[in-house]
Design an enzyme around this catalytic site. Structure first.
Site, short mmCIF file in Angstrom:
data_model
loop_
_atom_site.label_atom_id
_atom_site.label_comp_id
_atom_site.label_asym_id
_atom_site.label_seq_id
_atom_site.Cartn_x
_atom_site.Cartn_y
_atom_site.Cartn_z
N HIS A 253 0.74 -1.27 -0.05
CA HIS A 253 -0.04 -0.03 -0.04
C HIS A 253 0.87 1.33 0.10
O HIS A 253 1.71 1.53 1.12
CB HIS A 253 -0.77 0.24 1.22
CG HIS A 253 -1.99 -1.09 1.11
ND1 HIS A 253 -2.66 -1.72 2.19
CD2 HIS A 253 -2.61 -1.13 -0.17
CE1 HIS A 253 -3.60 -2.39 1.57
NE2 HIS A 253 -3.71 -2.10 0.34
N GLU B 89 1.55 3.68 2.88
CA GLU B 89 2.16 3.19 4.21
C GLU B 89 3.77 3.13 4.46
O GLU B 89 4.34 2.19 4.40
CB GLU B 89 1.64 1.95 4.47
CG GLU B 89 -0.03 1.86 4.39
CD GLU B 89 -0.83 0.45 4.30
OE1 GLU B 89 -0.04 -0.39 4.29
OE2 GLU B 89 -1.70 0.75 4.19
N HIS C 175 2.21 -3.58 6.95
CA HIS C 175 1.21 -2.53 6.62
C HIS C 175 1.40 -1.67 7.63
O HIS C 175 1.94 -1.71 8.78
CB HIS C 175 -0.10 -3.10 6.47
CG HIS C 175 -0.29 -3.95 5.38
ND1 HIS C 175 -1.23 -3.76 4.16
CD2 HIS C 175 0.05 -5.11 4.90
CE1 HIS C 175 -1.22 -4.45 3.04
NE2 HIS C 175 -0.61 -5.45 3.69
N GLU D 83 0.10 -4.89 11.00
CA GLU D 83 -0.15 -3.17 11.12
C GLU D 83 0.68 -2.77 12.08
O GLU D 83 0.79 -2.62 13.11
CB GLU D 83 -1.63 -2.95 11.34
CG GLU D 83 -2.47 -3.62 10.46
CD GLU D 83 -2.71 -2.93 9.12
OE1 GLU D 83 -2.17 -1.99 8.82
OE2 GLU D 83 -3.37 -3.64 8.30
O1 0X9 Z 1 -6.82 -3.40 4.17
C1 0X9 Z 1 -6.11 -4.06 4.09
O2 0X9 Z 1 -5.57 -4.48 3.12
C2 0X9 Z 1 -5.14 -4.20 5.28
N1 0X9 Z 1 -5.20 -3.07 6.08
S1 0X9 Z 1 -4.71 -1.45 5.70
O3 0X9 Z 1 -5.05 -0.63 6.65
N2 0X9 Z 1 -3.20 -1.56 5.87
O4 0X9 Z 1 -4.91 -1.16 4.31
C3 0X9 Z 1 -5.59 -5.45 6.24
C4 0X9 Z 1 -5.77 -6.49 5.56
C5 0X9 Z 1 -5.89 -7.51 6.56
N3 0X9 Z 1 -6.91 -8.47 6.24
C6 0X9 Z 1 -8.18 -8.10 6.74
N4 0X9 Z 1 -8.51 -7.24 7.45
N5 0X9 Z 1 -9.24 -9.01 6.14
ZN ZN Z 2 -2.23 -1.62 4.09
#
Ligand code: 0X9
Ligand code: ZN
Length: 423
Positions: free
Chosen positions: A192, A195, A312, A388
């Site tokens: 991402h 980040e 992330h 995270e």
């Molecule tokens: O949304 C995402 O891809 C991840 N969070 S972020 O804020 N870095 O974008 C989390 C992915 C982990 N999987 C789930 N939350 N299902």
């Molecule tokens: Zn992310």
């Protein structure tokens, strides 16, 4: 030329000169607002996200922070009102906010060059540009026979996707033996764009692992520190909150695929088919060069892989699968939680930063087509996590670079403790 025409010319040039003076590299976020919504907002947030009306920046038990582009302020306000969801405006204009932030921190997000005698110290004074990161990787791998660098693919804008392989050995064992059979760890960072801490931590981690070793016997570490270079550069130069890659789509105004929704395992649910959404999953699984390159490189070493860790930010959570559904339970969840807590405990011991070990879907939100779900579900790597990193939302994506070193140190401590248990 008449007096009127002349004064019009003068007025227009004065106006454009004034505009040129005030316009900055944050124009893409001019008029965007940050709103706070209640934590129990229900499915309406996902609906607005999938429609492309907003971007979820943070989620805690009690509230959500979302970014709303100016053209959708009215529609988002109306839909929330219809559903009886209150919102509070936290930031009136993100571009002004970012300009003030740069002034206060005296750091520009798009600084590209520096005087050879006065460059920012990497990992301390500022985040690096993509070119500086490439230079750093090349230096690192030239200096050490234990590190090798390979490009595993090219992005849509023709940047390299770099992978580093570190061979770490138990100092008490014969170095050449078992070199091929070593267990391996896979670390993905920067998928991402916004980040930034994630790539910085991955790069500094490489440096510290190479210096100090892993202390867990023979193993290989495969690291892709900049998984989304096009997005990263776009977030530096044009839009600090850019998340996706830079794929052009059928809609001229809506670029980018969310690379953490583009993997084939459970592709679709918890993502969006709308190109304008921040969680656009692409036209098909692995439609993107970045995910294809990652998939192929991971598949080549799959028999060695014991752990996949996707870095992330932000939120300080170690997320374990599944992420695609709150109904299904991943195999060996007990082990994932137990060893996850080993990571979190060691990480906390380092600098008193707490990482919550939670299920990705129920602890954060449902999302499918992620690297982490694919690693477990398709590749069969038992220990697969999304981490995270810092912080819990005070600075969020604009995390001060002074966090890079301590954040890397806690990740290294957590990783080492985890590896001791699983390798
Ligand atoms: O949304 C995402 O891809 C991840 N969070 S972020 O804020 N870095 O974008 C989390 C992915 C982990 N999987 C789930 N939350 N299902
Ligand atoms: Zn992310």
């Amino acid at each position: 030329m008449t007096v009127l025409a002349l004064s019009l010319v003068i007025l227009t040039s004065v106006a454009s000169a004034a505009k040129a003076q005030t316009s900055t590299h944050h124009e893409a976020l001019r008029g965007h607002q940050i709103w706070q919504l209640p934590g129990d907002v229900g499915p309406v947030a996902l609906e607005l996200l999938q429609k492309g009306l907003l971007d979820v920046l943070a989620r805690s038990g009690t509230s959500r922070k979302v970014r709303v582009p100016p053209q959708f302020l009215e529609e988002a306000r109306r839909i929330l009102q219809e559903r009886g969801v209150a919102h509070e405006i936290l930031t009136e204009d993100l571009a002004t906010f970012l300009e003030n932030h740069e002034r206060q921190t005296k750091r520009s997000t798009n600084s590209e060059s520096c005087d050879p005698n006065a460059c920012p110290r990497p990992f301390r004074d500022n985040y690096m540009t993509f070119e500086q990161m490439e230079w750093f990787l090349k230096q690192l791998c030239e200096r050490s026979p234990r590190a090798s660098l390979a490009s595993i693919g090219k992005t849509n804008e023709n940047r390299d996707i770099w992978m580093v392989r570190l061979r770490l050995e138990d100092p008490e064992e014969d170095s050449e033996e078992d070199a091929e059979a070593a267990s391996a760890v896979w670390i993905e960072a920067g998928i991402h764009a916004r980040e930034w801490i994630s790539s910085a931590v991955a790069l500094h981690l490489l440096e510290t692992l190479l210096r100090d070793g892993g202390d867990v016997g023979n193993f290989d570490v495969h690291v892709v520190p900049m998984a989304n270079p096009d997005g990263y550069e776009y977030s530096r130069m044009h839009n600090r909150l850019w998340r996706k890659n830079r794929r052009t789509t059928s809609k001229a105004d809506c670029a980018g695929v969310d690379l953490n929704r583009n993997w084939s395992f459970q592709y679709g649910a918890g993502a969006s088919e709308n190109e304008c959404s921040e969680v656009f999953m692409g036209t098909e699984p692995f439609s993107e060069p970045e995910t294809k390159a990652l998939r192929d490189a991971m598949t080549r070493v799959k028999d060695q892989l014991k752990l996949v860790l996707c870095l992330h930010s932000y939120g300080q959570q170690l997320l374990y699968p599944w992420g695609y559904s709150t109904m299904d339970v991943a195999p060996h969840t007990d082990d994932l939680v137990r060893e996850g807590k080993v990571f979190a405990e060691a990480a906390q011991y380092s600098d008193n930063t707490s990482y919550a070990v939670v299920n990705a879907a129920s602890g954060l939100y449902v999302a499918s087509g992620t690297t982490s779900d694919w690693s477990l579900g398709a590749l069969g790597v038992k220990y697969s996590y999304t981490l995270e990193l810092r912080d819990e939302g005070e600075q969020g994506f604009l995390l001060d670079p002074s966090n890079i070193v301590p954040c890397t140190e806690e990740v290294r401590a957590g990783l080492q403790a985890l590896l001791k248990k699983i390798i």
